[in-house]
Scaffold this motif. Structure first.
Motif, PDB file in Angstrom:
ATOM      1  N   ASN A 157       0.816  -1.218   0.000  1.00 25.34           N
ATOM      2  CA  ASN A 157       0.000   0.000   0.000  1.00 25.34           C
ATOM      3  C   ASN A 157       0.848   1.267   0.000  1.00 25.34           C
ATOM      4  O   ASN A 157       0.374   2.332   0.365  1.00 25.34           O
ATOM      5  CB  ASN A 157      -0.943   0.018   1.215  1.00 25.34           C
ATOM      6  CG  ASN A 157      -2.020   1.083   1.089  1.00 25.34           C
ATOM      7  OD1 ASN A 157      -2.549   1.318   0.007  1.00 25.34           O
ATOM      8  ND2 ASN A 157      -2.321   1.767   2.198  1.00 25.34           N
ATOM      9  N   LEU A 158       2.096   1.167  -0.394  1.00 27.86           N
ATOM     10  CA  LEU A 158       2.972   2.333  -0.426  1.00 27.86           C
ATOM     11  C   LEU A 158       3.684   2.373  -1.773  1.00 27.86           C
ATOM     12  O   LEU A 158       4.271   1.382  -2.211  1.00 27.86           O
ATOM     13  CB  LEU A 158       3.997   2.262   0.713  1.00 27.86           C
ATOM     14  CG  LEU A 158       4.668   3.574   1.123  1.00 27.86           C
ATOM     15  CD1 LEU A 158       3.627   4.549   1.659  1.00 27.86           C
ATOM     16  CD2 LEU A 158       5.742   3.305   2.172  1.00 27.86           C
ATOM     17  N   SER A 159       3.596   3.530  -2.452  1.00 25.91           N
ATOM     18  CA  SER A 159       4.203   3.666  -3.776  1.00 25.91           C
ATOM     19  C   SER A 159       5.086   4.905  -3.825  1.00 25.91           C
ATOM     20  O   SER A 159       4.968   5.816  -3.006  1.00 25.91           O
ATOM     21  CB  SER A 159       3.116   3.758  -4.857  1.00 25.91           C
ATOM     22  OG  SER A 159       2.303   4.896  -4.644  1.00 25.91           O
ATOM     23  N   ALA A 160       5.976   4.933  -4.810  1.00 27.29           N
ATOM     24  CA  ALA A 160       6.883   6.060  -5.004  1.00 27.29           C
ATOM     25  C   ALA A 160       6.964   6.379  -6.493  1.00 27.29           C
ATOM     26  O   ALA A 160       6.635   5.545  -7.350  1.00 27.29           O
ATOM     27  CB  ALA A 160       8.272   5.734  -4.449  1.00 27.29           C
ATOM     28  N   SER A 161       7.398   7.595  -6.808  1.00 25.80           N
ATOM     29  CA  SER A 161       7.553   7.978  -8.210  1.00 25.80           C
ATOM     30  C   SER A 161       8.605   9.062  -8.336  1.00 25.80           C
ATOM     31  O   SER A 161       8.842   9.836  -7.394  1.00 25.80           O
ATOM     32  CB  SER A 161       6.220   8.469  -8.796  1.00 25.80           C
ATOM     33  OG  SER A 161       5.846   9.711  -8.224  1.00 25.80           O
ATOM     34  N   ILE A 162       9.220   9.129  -9.502  1.00 25.41           N
ATOM     35  CA  ILE A 162      10.127  10.222  -9.861  1.00 25.41           C
ATOM     36  C   ILE A 162       9.699  10.723 -11.233  1.00 25.41           C
ATOM     37  O   ILE A 162       9.194   9.959 -12.064  1.00 25.41           O
ATOM     38  CB  ILE A 162      11.600   9.774  -9.870  1.00 25.41           C
ATOM     39  CG1 ILE A 162      11.792   8.555 -10.777  1.00 25.41           C
ATOM     40  CG2 ILE A 162      12.094   9.488  -8.464  1.00 25.41           C
ATOM     41  CD1 ILE A 162      13.237   8.141 -10.942  1.00 25.41           C
ATOM     42  N   GLN A 163       9.911  12.018 -11.459  1.00 24.88           N
ATOM     43  CA  GLN A 163       9.414  12.628 -12.686  1.00 24.88           C
ATOM     44  C   GLN A 163      10.330  13.772 -13.104  1.00 24.88           C
ATOM     45  O   GLN A 163      10.851  14.503 -12.262  1.00 24.88           O
ATOM     46  CB  GLN A 163       7.990  13.143 -12.456  1.00 24.88           C
ATOM     47  CG  GLN A 163       7.404  13.939 -13.601  1.00 24.88           C
ATOM     48  CD  GLN A 163       6.008  14.443 -13.280  1.00 24.88           C
ATOM     49  OE1 GLN A 163       5.107  13.672 -12.947  1.00 24.88           O
ATOM     50  NE2 GLN A 163       5.826  15.750 -13.352  1.00 24.88           N
ATOM     51  N   ALA A 164      10.519  13.930 -14.407  1.00 26.75           N
ATOM     52  CA  ALA A 164      11.234  15.075 -14.981  1.00 26.75           C
ATOM     53  C   ALA A 164      10.402  15.618 -16.132  1.00 26.75           C
ATOM     54  O   ALA A 164       9.756  14.858 -16.863  1.00 26.75           O
ATOM     55  CB  ALA A 164      12.618  14.662 -15.468  1.00 26.75           C
ATOM     56  N   ASP A 165      10.387  16.935 -16.302  1.00 27.78           N
ATOM     57  CA  ASP A 165       9.581  17.525 -17.367  1.00 27.78           C
ATOM     58  C   ASP A 165      10.286  18.742 -17.964  1.00 27.78           C
ATOM     59  O   ASP A 165      11.147  19.369 -17.329  1.00 27.78           O
ATOM     60  CB  ASP A 165       8.198  17.933 -16.843  1.00 27.78           C
ATOM     61  CG  ASP A 165       8.265  18.915 -15.688  1.00 27.78           C
ATOM     62  OD1 ASP A 165       8.410  20.121 -15.940  1.00 27.78           O
ATOM     63  OD2 ASP A 165       8.193  18.468 -14.533  1.00 27.78           O
ATOM     64  N   TYR A 166       9.903  19.057 -19.189  1.00 28.43           N
ATOM     65  CA  TYR A 166      10.471  20.198 -19.918  1.00 28.43           C
ATOM     66  C   TYR A 166       9.375  20.806 -20.771  1.00 28.43           C
ATOM     67  O   TYR A 166       8.551  20.092 -21.360  1.00 28.43           O
ATOM     68  CB  TYR A 166      11.629  19.747 -20.810  1.00 28.43           C
ATOM     69  CG  TYR A 166      12.052  20.784 -21.829  1.00 28.43           C
ATOM     70  CD1 TYR A 166      12.819  21.881 -21.453  1.00 28.43           C
ATOM     71  CD2 TYR A 166      11.671  20.670 -23.163  1.00 28.43           C
ATOM     72  CE1 TYR A 166      13.189  22.840 -22.384  1.00 28.43           C
ATOM     73  CE2 TYR A 166      12.041  21.611 -24.102  1.00 28.43           C
ATOM     74  CZ  TYR A 166      12.803  22.698 -23.707  1.00 28.43           C
ATOM     75  OH  TYR A 166      13.165  23.644 -24.618  1.00 28.43           O
ATOM     76  N   SER A 167       9.341  22.133 -20.864  1.00 29.43           N
ATOM     77  CA  SER A 167       8.377  22.805 -21.728  1.00 29.43           C
ATOM     78  C   SER A 167       9.036  23.990 -22.429  1.00 29.43           C
ATOM     79  O   SER A 167       9.991  24.585 -21.915  1.00 29.43           O
ATOM     80  CB  SER A 167       7.160  23.284 -20.926  1.00 29.43           C
ATOM     81  OG  SER A 167       7.518  24.273 -20.001  1.00 29.43           O
ATOM     82  N   HIS A 168       8.529  24.307 -23.598  1.00 29.17           N
ATOM     83  CA  HIS A 168       9.037  25.426 -24.399  1.00 29.17           C
ATOM     84  C   HIS A 168       7.861  26.201 -24.969  1.00 29.17           C
ATOM     85  O   HIS A 168       6.849  25.610 -25.389  1.00 29.17           O
ATOM     86  CB  HIS A 168       9.915  24.928 -25.546  1.00 29.17           C
ATOM     87  CG  HIS A 168      10.207  25.982 -26.574  1.00 29.17           C
ATOM     88  ND1 HIS A 168      11.264  26.863 -26.458  1.00 29.17           N
ATOM     89  CD2 HIS A 168       9.559  26.313 -27.717  1.00 29.17           C
ATOM     90  CE1 HIS A 168      11.265  27.676 -27.495  1.00 29.17           C
ATOM     91  NE2 HIS A 168      10.242  27.374 -28.276  1.00 29.17           N
ATOM     92  N   LYS A 169       8.003  27.510 -25.010  1.00 29.38           N
ATOM     93  CA  LYS A 169       6.999  28.375 -25.629  1.00 29.38           C
ATOM     94  C   LYS A 169       7.729  29.453 -26.432  1.00 29.38           C
ATOM     95  O   LYS A 169       8.616  30.136 -25.917  1.00 29.38           O
ATOM     96  CB  LYS A 169       6.112  29.008 -24.560  1.00 29.38           C
ATOM     97  CG  LYS A 169       4.966  29.851 -25.111  1.00 29.38           C
ATOM     98  CD  LYS A 169       4.183  30.504 -23.980  1.00 29.38           C
ATOM     99  CE  LYS A 169       3.488  29.477 -23.127  1.00 29.38           C
ATOM    100  NZ  LYS A 169       2.654  30.098 -22.062  1.00 29.38           N
ATOM    101  N   ASP A 170       7.348  29.613 -27.704  1.00 28.37           N
ATOM    102  CA  ASP A 170       7.979  30.614 -28.558  1.00 28.37           C
ATOM    103  C   ASP A 170       7.700  32.034 -28.066  1.00 28.37           C
ATOM    104  O   ASP A 170       6.737  32.280 -27.324  1.00 28.37           O
ATOM    105  CB  ASP A 170       7.449  30.484 -29.989  1.00 28.37           C
ATOM    106  CG  ASP A 170       8.209  29.449 -30.793  1.00 28.37           C
ATOM    107  OD1 ASP A 170       9.183  28.870 -30.277  1.00 28.37           O
ATOM    108  OD2 ASP A 170       7.812  29.211 -31.962  1.00 28.37           O
TER     109      ASP A 170
END
Length: 205
Positions: free
Chosen positions: A116-129
């Motif tokens: 009943n215990l979970s973990a996560s890792i995340q990376a993100d990138y965004s671009h706008k002109d």
């Protein structure tokens, strides 16, 4: 969907034909330049979006999205309630807050620590002109805006509680995100929020 449901594509294309679209413009007043709401008699917006969601392995999600935007004033206004613009608008000019290209990437991996215990890792990138923030204002252009973020979390699998560590704008970019001519005739602008870190605690009753 492809790959027995492990790959999903979403797409959309659209065309909008506007009359009297509301916008923000810089006008020339006796007290100096000021921003005011007005209407563009006629304008067109054409756009397309594409999104990819791929699950190459258990617990791993990869997402990517791209959007294209083409805006055009087909019948420009000459003033706002009889007050002239600081600059000028002509047929073919783009609308404000309309970046031509924007895209984003995200990678997330989640796994179970216990039943009943979970973990996560995340990376993100965004671009706008770069884009125009106020129509008719000659100094109202923004920069390209790039943002890199990361997040790590641990919580219950049923979503009862979660603790997450996160970071935003990890490259500490300082792009101009908004600009306008102020009452003194100078350029004022806002910058991208600086690098930041934080902790978020969620608890659902």
């Amino acid at each position: 969907t492809l790959g027995e449901g492990t790959v999903q594509f979403n797409g959309a294309a659209y065309f909008d034909d506007y009359e009297d679209k509301q916008f923000l413009a810089a006008i020339d007043t006796p007290f100096g330049d000021a921003a005011s709401l007005g209407n563009v008699p006629k304008a067109e917006i054409t756009g397309a979006e594409l999104e990819l969601w791929w699950k190459p392995a258990a617990g791993l999600d990869l997402k990517a999205g791209v959007a294209y935007l083409d805006t055009e004033i087909t019948e420009p206004p000459t003033s706002i309630r009889g007050i002239p613009f600081v600059g000028s608008l002509t047929k073919g000019d783009e609308l404000s807050f309309s970046p031509e290209w924007s895209y984003n990437l995200l990678a997330r991996y989640g796994w179970n620590l216990t039943d009943n215990l979970s973990a996560s890792i995340q990376a993100d990138y965004s671009h706008k002109d770069s884009m125009i923030s106020i129509l008719g204002d000659p100094v109202a252009g923004t920069d390209d805006v790039n943002t890199v973020g990361a997040r790590a979390s641990i919580g219950t699998a049923d979503g009862h509680w979660e603790i997450a560590l996160w970071g935003r704008n990890l490259t500490d970019d300082d792009a101009v995100t908004y600009a306008y001519t102020n009452f003194l005739g100078d350029r004022s602008y806002s910058l991208q929020e600086p690098r930041s870190y934080g902790v978020t605690v969620l608890y659902n009753f």
